[in-house]
Design an enzyme around this catalytic site. Sequence first.
Site, PDB file in Angstrom:
ATOM      1  N   SER A   8       0.825  -1.198   0.000  1.00  0.00           N
ATOM      2  CA  SER A   8       0.000   0.000   0.000  1.00  0.00           C
ATOM      3  C   SER A   8       0.863   1.253   0.000  1.00  0.00           C
ATOM      4  CB  SER A   8      -0.912   0.021   1.230  1.00  0.00           C
ATOM      5  OG  SER A   8      -1.542   1.279   1.351  1.00  0.00           O
ATOM      6  N   HIS A  31      -1.247  -1.234  -4.221  1.00  0.00           N
ATOM      7  CA  HIS A  31      -2.506  -0.842  -3.604  1.00  0.00           C
ATOM      8  C   HIS A  31      -2.530   0.668  -3.391  1.00  0.00           C
ATOM      9  CE1 HIS A  31      -6.148  -1.909  -1.320  1.00  0.00           C
ATOM     10  NE2 HIS A  31      -5.813  -0.935  -0.480  1.00  0.00           N
ATOM     11  N   ASP A  33      -4.701   3.731  -1.851  1.00  0.00           N
ATOM     12  CA  ASP A  33      -5.792   4.110  -0.953  1.00  0.00           C
ATOM     13  C   ASP A  33      -6.269   5.520  -1.279  1.00  0.00           C
ATOM     14  OD1 ASP A  33      -6.077   1.839   0.910  1.00  0.00           O
ATOM     15  OD2 ASP A  33      -4.000   2.303   1.408  1.00  0.00           O
ATOM     16  N   MET A  35      -8.842   8.409  -0.294  1.00  0.00           N
ATOM     17  CA  MET A  35      -9.691   8.857   0.813  1.00  0.00           C
ATOM     18  C   MET A  35     -10.111  10.300   0.590  1.00  0.00           C
ATOM     19  SD  MET A  35      -7.531   7.291   4.007  1.00  0.00           S
ATOM     20  CE  MET A  35      -6.659   5.734   3.868  1.00  0.00           C
ATOM     21  N   HIS A  64      -8.361   1.300  -3.921  1.00  0.00           N
ATOM     22  CA  HIS A  64      -9.337   1.104  -2.851  1.00  0.00           C
ATOM     23  C   HIS A  64      -9.971   2.459  -2.548  1.00  0.00           C
ATOM     24  CE1 HIS A  64     -10.000   0.015   1.682  1.00  0.00           C
ATOM     25  NE2 HIS A  64     -11.130   0.182   1.039  1.00  0.00           N
ATOM     26  N   MET A  66     -12.135   4.785  -0.607  1.00  0.00           N
ATOM     27  CA  MET A  66     -12.802   5.071   0.672  1.00  0.00           C
ATOM     28  C   MET A  66     -13.397   6.470   0.555  1.00  0.00           C
ATOM     29  SD  MET A  66      -9.941   3.356   3.147  1.00  0.00           S
ATOM     30  CE  MET A  66      -8.635   3.442   1.891  1.00  0.00           C
ATOM     31  N   MET A 135     -11.957  -5.527   5.644  1.00  0.00           N
ATOM     32  CA  MET A 135     -11.101  -4.607   6.387  1.00  0.00           C
ATOM     33  C   MET A 135     -10.787  -5.193   7.760  1.00  0.00           C
ATOM     34  SD  MET A 135     -10.373  -2.057   4.449  1.00  0.00           S
ATOM     35  CE  MET A 135      -9.534  -1.099   5.725  1.00  0.00           C
ATOM     36  N   ASP A 173      -7.014  -6.152   4.496  1.00  0.00           N
ATOM     37  CA  ASP A 173      -6.302  -4.877   4.516  1.00  0.00           C
ATOM     38  C   ASP A 173      -6.389  -4.290   5.923  1.00  0.00           C
ATOM     39  OD1 ASP A 173      -5.255  -2.368   4.130  1.00  0.00           O
ATOM     40  OD2 ASP A 173      -6.735  -1.711   2.665  1.00  0.00           O
TER      41      ASP A 173
END
Length: 236
Positions: A8, A31, A33, A35, A64, A66, A135, A173
Amino acid sequence: MAVQINPSILSADFARLADEAKAVEGADWLHVDVMDNHFVPNLTLGVPIVESLSRATDTPLDCHLMIEDVDRWAPQYVEAGAGSVTFHAEAAAAPVRLAREIRAKGARASMALKPATPIEPYEDLLPELDMLLIMTVEPGFGGQAFLDIMLPKIRRTRELISKHGLDLWLQVDGGVAEATIERCAEAGADVFVAGSAVFGKDDPAAAVRALRAKAEGAAASHEQAVSAAAAWACDH
């Protein structure tokens, strides 16, 4: 199950993302993330960074999301170069339609569940997905401690995948490291996101190899145990 390790970049040096991506080119996916400071209390990066990363590395991107309004934004990450896009069940207004749209655009469709969200209500949706993410921390920040109470949920999810005979990857994760990855593999996970356990090491590539070895060993031991139990049941 084929073990996959996805470092990540949340734990990478954001001033050197291209170099950090090259440092883990032995990984299966990178990966990313995303957000938005609304769905989770943190703000990271967006479409332009994903576009740049896709040009900077040959490692496929596992995004991913979020974020809120994910039905609108997820397809744009496919267009930006993501090979896999994960949306949260808690944020999606129409998860089946969204999964189909992601697939139609050429990426793998994945759905994530927060720790408190059960898997059972989504059983009928599983055939629409290429991957399910459990998660193992509350989403929003890297470096959190692994939640052992998620292991039964991982096992139940693997049982549902097997029940329906699906070719569905099961990703975990949050808090994944050498001390926890074996438990995740034994529970049935086969795709592992690791942040500080990779980018927090002096040699990220070696960290990826070490995590892979531990997960593969645990998965092999688990499969042998399951096979032995099945053989015993047939004999008795």
